[in-house]
Design a protein around this motif. Structure first.
Motif, PDB file in Angstrom:
ATOM      1  N   SER A 107       0.809  -1.024   0.215  1.00 34.84           N
ATOM      2  CA  SER A 107       0.413  -0.060  -0.630  1.00 34.84           C
ATOM      3  C   SER A 107       0.462   0.864   0.515  1.00 34.84           C
ATOM      4  N   CYS A 108       1.828   1.339   0.528  1.00 35.17           N
ATOM      5  CA  CYS A 108       2.840   2.105  -0.020  1.00 35.17           C
ATOM      6  C   CYS A 108       3.248   2.588  -0.644  1.00 35.17           C
ATOM      7  N   VAL A 109       2.484   3.645  -1.467  1.00 37.20           N
ATOM      8  CA  VAL A 109       3.843   3.867  -2.456  1.00 37.20           C
ATOM      9  C   VAL A 109       4.327   5.011  -3.438  1.00 37.20           C
ATOM     10  N   VAL A 110       4.671   5.645  -2.315  1.00 37.68           N
ATOM     11  CA  VAL A 110       5.933   6.885  -2.317  1.00 37.68           C
ATOM     12  C   VAL A 110       6.555   8.108  -0.554  1.00 37.68           C
ATOM     13  N   LEU A 111       7.769   7.912  -0.812  1.00 37.37           N
ATOM     14  CA  LEU A 111       8.463   8.228   0.240  1.00 37.37           C
ATOM     15  C   LEU A 111       8.395   9.598   0.668  1.00 37.37           C
ATOM     16  N   SER A 112       7.534  10.569   1.399  1.00 34.05           N
ATOM     17  CA  SER A 112       7.433  11.820   1.015  1.00 34.05           C
ATOM     18  C   SER A 112       8.125  12.863   1.587  1.00 34.05           C
ATOM     19  N   GLY A 113       9.278  14.040   1.962  1.00 37.11           N
ATOM     20  CA  GLY A 113       9.451  14.858   2.824  1.00 37.11           C
ATOM     21  C   GLY A 113      10.261  13.887   4.305  1.00 37.11           C
ATOM     22  N   THR A 114      11.488  13.285   3.671  1.00 36.35           N
ATOM     23  CA  THR A 114      12.511  12.790   4.480  1.00 36.35           C
ATOM     24  C   THR A 114      12.753  14.437   5.039  1.00 36.35           C
ATOM     25  N   ILE A 317       4.493  22.203   1.852  1.00 37.22           N
ATOM     26  CA  ILE A 317       5.383  22.248   0.541  1.00 37.22           C
ATOM     27  C   ILE A 317       4.978  20.243  -0.481  1.00 37.22           C
ATOM     28  N   ALA A 318       6.112  19.885   0.402  1.00 37.35           N
ATOM     29  CA  ALA A 318       6.881  18.859   0.548  1.00 37.35           C
ATOM     30  C   ALA A 318       5.464  17.547   0.261  1.00 37.35           C
ATOM     31  N   ALA A 319       4.526  17.773   0.967  1.00 37.02           N
ATOM     32  CA  ALA A 319       3.308  17.213   0.677  1.00 37.02           C
ATOM     33  C   ALA A 319       2.403  17.729  -0.243  1.00 37.02           C
ATOM     34  N   ARG A 320       2.010  18.623  -0.700  1.00 31.71           N
ATOM     35  CA  ARG A 320       1.395  19.618  -1.463  1.00 31.71           C
ATOM     36  C   ARG A 320       1.780  18.748  -2.920  1.00 31.71           C
ATOM     37  N   TYR A 321       3.511  19.551  -3.057  1.00 35.25           N
ATOM     38  CA  TYR A 321       4.119  18.756  -4.661  1.00 35.25           C
ATOM     39  C   TYR A 321       3.375  16.820  -4.703  1.00 35.25           C
ATOM     40  N   THR A 322       3.770  16.470  -3.701  1.00 36.94           N
ATOM     41  CA  THR A 322       3.909  14.618  -3.552  1.00 36.94           C
ATOM     42  C   THR A 322       1.956  14.600  -4.183  1.00 36.94           C
ATOM     43  N   TYR A 323       1.163  15.403  -3.701  1.00 34.03           N
ATOM     44  CA  TYR A 323      -0.090  15.056  -3.976  1.00 34.03           C
ATOM     45  C   TYR A 323       0.378  15.225  -5.569  1.00 34.03           C
ATOM     46  N   GLU A 324      -0.058  16.822  -5.928  1.00 32.83           N
ATOM     47  CA  GLU A 324       0.005  17.072  -7.700  1.00 32.83           C
ATOM     48  C   GLU A 324       0.494  16.329  -8.049  1.00 32.83           C
ATOM     49  N   VAL A 325       1.698  15.375  -7.924  1.00 39.33           N
ATOM     50  CA  VAL A 325       2.287  14.435  -8.565  1.00 39.33           C
ATOM     51  C   VAL A 325       1.277  13.222  -8.916  1.00 39.33           C
ATOM     52  N   LEU A 326       0.719  13.174  -7.866  1.00 41.72           N
ATOM     53  CA  LEU A 326       0.197  11.105  -7.676  1.00 41.72           C
ATOM     54  C   LEU A 326      -1.064  11.556  -7.840  1.00 41.72           C
ATOM     55  N   ALA A 327      -2.109  13.002  -7.847  1.00 45.88           N
ATOM     56  CA  ALA A 327      -3.297  12.590  -8.184  1.00 45.88           C
ATOM     57  C   ALA A 327      -3.372  13.298 -10.109  1.00 45.88           C
ATOM     58  N   ASP A 328      -1.698  13.102 -10.517  1.00 47.56           N
ATOM     59  CA  ASP A 328      -2.048  13.304 -11.623  1.00 47.56           C
ATOM     60  C   ASP A 328      -1.344  12.439 -12.554  1.00 47.56           C
ATOM     61  N   ILE A 329      -1.018  10.633 -12.074  1.00 49.07           N
ATOM     62  CA  ILE A 329      -1.722   9.565 -13.032  1.00 49.07           C
ATOM     63  C   ILE A 329      -2.250   9.119 -13.063  1.00 49.07           C
ATOM     64  N   ASP A 330      -2.542   8.833 -14.727  1.00 43.56           N
ATOM     65  CA  ASP A 330      -3.278   7.335 -15.297  1.00 43.56           C
ATOM     66  C   ASP A 330      -3.532   6.450 -15.201  1.00 43.56           C
ATOM     67  N   GLY A 331      -4.474   5.686 -14.800  1.00 43.94           N
ATOM     68  CA  GLY A 331      -4.805   4.996 -14.422  1.00 43.94           C
ATOM     69  C   GLY A 331      -4.603   4.187 -12.979  1.00 43.94           C
ATOM     70  N   ALA A 332      -4.035   3.023 -12.486  1.00 41.34           N
ATOM     71  CA  ALA A 332      -3.925   3.004 -11.438  1.00 41.34           C
ATOM     72  C   ALA A 332      -2.700   3.180 -10.918  1.00 41.34           C
ATOM     73  N   LEU A 333      -3.065   3.498  -9.498  1.00 41.52           N
ATOM     74  CA  LEU A 333      -2.224   4.241  -8.502  1.00 41.52           C
ATOM     75  C   LEU A 333      -0.982   3.227  -7.551  1.00 41.52           C
ATOM     76  N   THR A 334      -0.152   3.188  -8.089  1.00 41.35           N
ATOM     77  CA  THR A 334       0.761   2.279  -7.242  1.00 41.35           C
ATOM     78  C   THR A 334       1.906   2.501  -6.896  1.00 41.35           C
ATOM     79  N   ARG A 335       2.925   1.805  -6.755  1.00 39.03           N
ATOM     80  CA  ARG A 335       4.237   1.813  -5.956  1.00 39.03           C
ATOM     81  C   ARG A 335       4.470   2.235  -7.742  1.00 39.03           C
TER      82      ARG A 335
END
Length: 380
Positions: A107-114, A317-335
């Motif tokens: 279920s973990c699709v990304v690391l964000s804001g280390t 901003i780190a979280a918002r940037y991550t969100y923007e990229v994830l929200a723009d994915i076409d198809g299945a949202l996977t790692r």
């Protein structure tokens, strides 16, 4: 209370009373409207070791505020986000253990804001050495010397850009001599290359000072021949200790700190009473009118009892940037699809904060400055 907390509290107790200095647990706001789809996990690793907890605390608060607001508005494409916070002690072993756990969690699709910087560098290095195809988005990676690959995506200006911005401003007013004060031998080891390289490029004469324990004593020992302008490389508590030593100096000093320093906290801890401090920032001023900054202030005010600060804005901003990229994915949202989306590295405007990667796979170019005046005001 964890076994590490007493150590952290003793560190701040050097500067403040225990009552004023204790680090309160992160407050959690009430959950927002639940999204309807299957949850995804966004993992945020943070360094709770004594030398990094100040940075990590603020950064994590900003990210938490952003993800709670995102969930309140329906999550990512209708899927709620499990914002998983993972504490490490900064060691390679603790990082390896956390990454191993996440590798087994589909279920973990990304690391964000280390956060903070030594941890971000360690995570980036381990992702290169040990196969784990996951995007490492928007880490607080300040070390300019770290080579990033196709899995790590820094969006904030690194120390070299911050130092260059600060020192170039000084050269424009005719200053040619500068001192560099390192808060610890570890800071000297990590960042001397960035400092020396930038000073040489600007044709500045550089004197270096490395603290070996008591920073107040180092501040007291400076001689009349020490440059009046000092670049401080270290954390907020260390800066406060150093300024207390400078209070006994007859010569006026001016300190230039980097983005790990929180000027509001310096003020609260009673530092810099007679020494003006300028701090670089890798994000806009927290009073700016940019949409992302307004959203940050509004969200923080609703969800947390915390004042706005540059590092928590960076986490937001780190979280918002991550969100923007994830929200723009076409198809299945996977790692795998998330990693591919970040690797495309398209230019992205995050509410007025521009992300655009260069040939070195870094985006961070934005640097500004704030100043803590002798009368206690923070001005941009």
């Amino acid at each position: 209370m964890t076994s590490r907390e007493p150590v952290a509290l003793r560190r701040r107790a050097l500067l403040l009373s225990t009552a004023a200095a204790g680090i309160a647990p992160f407050a959690l706001a009430q959950p927002g409207r639940a999204a309807a789809g299957k949850p995804i996990t966004v993992a945020q690793i943070f360094d709770a070791s004594p030398s990094q907890q100040d940075v990590a605390k603020d950064f994590l608060i900003g990210s938490r505020a952003a993800w709670q607001e995102i969930n309140a508005r329906g999550g990512v494409r209708g899927r709620p986000v499990n914002h998983l916070n993972l504490e490490v002690d900064g060691s390679a072993a603790s990082v390896r253990s956390v990454l191993g756990t996440l590798r087994e969690d589909p279920s973990c699709v990304v690391l964000s804001g280390t956060a903070g910087d030594p941890l971000a560098a360690e995570v980036a290095g381990q992702l290169q050495r040990e196969p784990f195809a996951i995007a490492h988005a928007a880490p607080w990676l300040q070390n300019s010397s770290i080579e990033v690959d196709e899995q790590t995506f820094p969006i904030f200006a690194a120390r070299q850009e911050q130092i260059g911005h600060a020192l170039k401003t000084l050269t424009e007013v005719g200053i040619r001599d500068i001192g560099a004060v390192y808060g610890s031998p570890a800071d000297h080891l990590l960042y001397r290359t960035d400092v020396e390289r930038t000073a040489a490029a600007l044709q500045l004469r550089l004197q270096s000072f490395v603290a070996e324990g008591d920073l107040a004593r180092l501040g007291q020992r400076l001689t009349p021949g020490t440059p009046a302008i000092l670049l401080f490389v270290g954390g907020t508590p260390e800066l406060v200790q150093f300024t207390r030593g400078l209070e006994r100096q007859q010569r006026q000093r001016y300190l230039v700190a980097l983005a790990d320093v929180n000027l509001q906290t310096v003020k609260q801890m009673g530092g810099a009473r007679s020494t003006p401090v300028i701090a670089t920032q890798a994000v806009p001023i927290v009073t700016a009118s940019l949409p992302v900054v307004r959203a940050y202030r509004d969200t923080l005010a609703r969800l947390f009892d915390e004042p706005p600060a540059p590092l928590s804005l960076a986490g937001f901003i780190a979280a918002r940037y991550t969100y923007e990229v994830l929200a723009d994915i076409d198809g299945a949202l996977t790692r795998a699809s998330a990693l591919a989306a970040f690797q495309r590295r398209g230019t992205l405007d995050v509410g007025g904060f521009r992300v655009s990667f260069d040939a070195r796979r870094r985006s961070g170019r934005f640097v500004t400055q704030s100043m803590l005046t002798q009368d206690g005001r923070v001005v941009g």
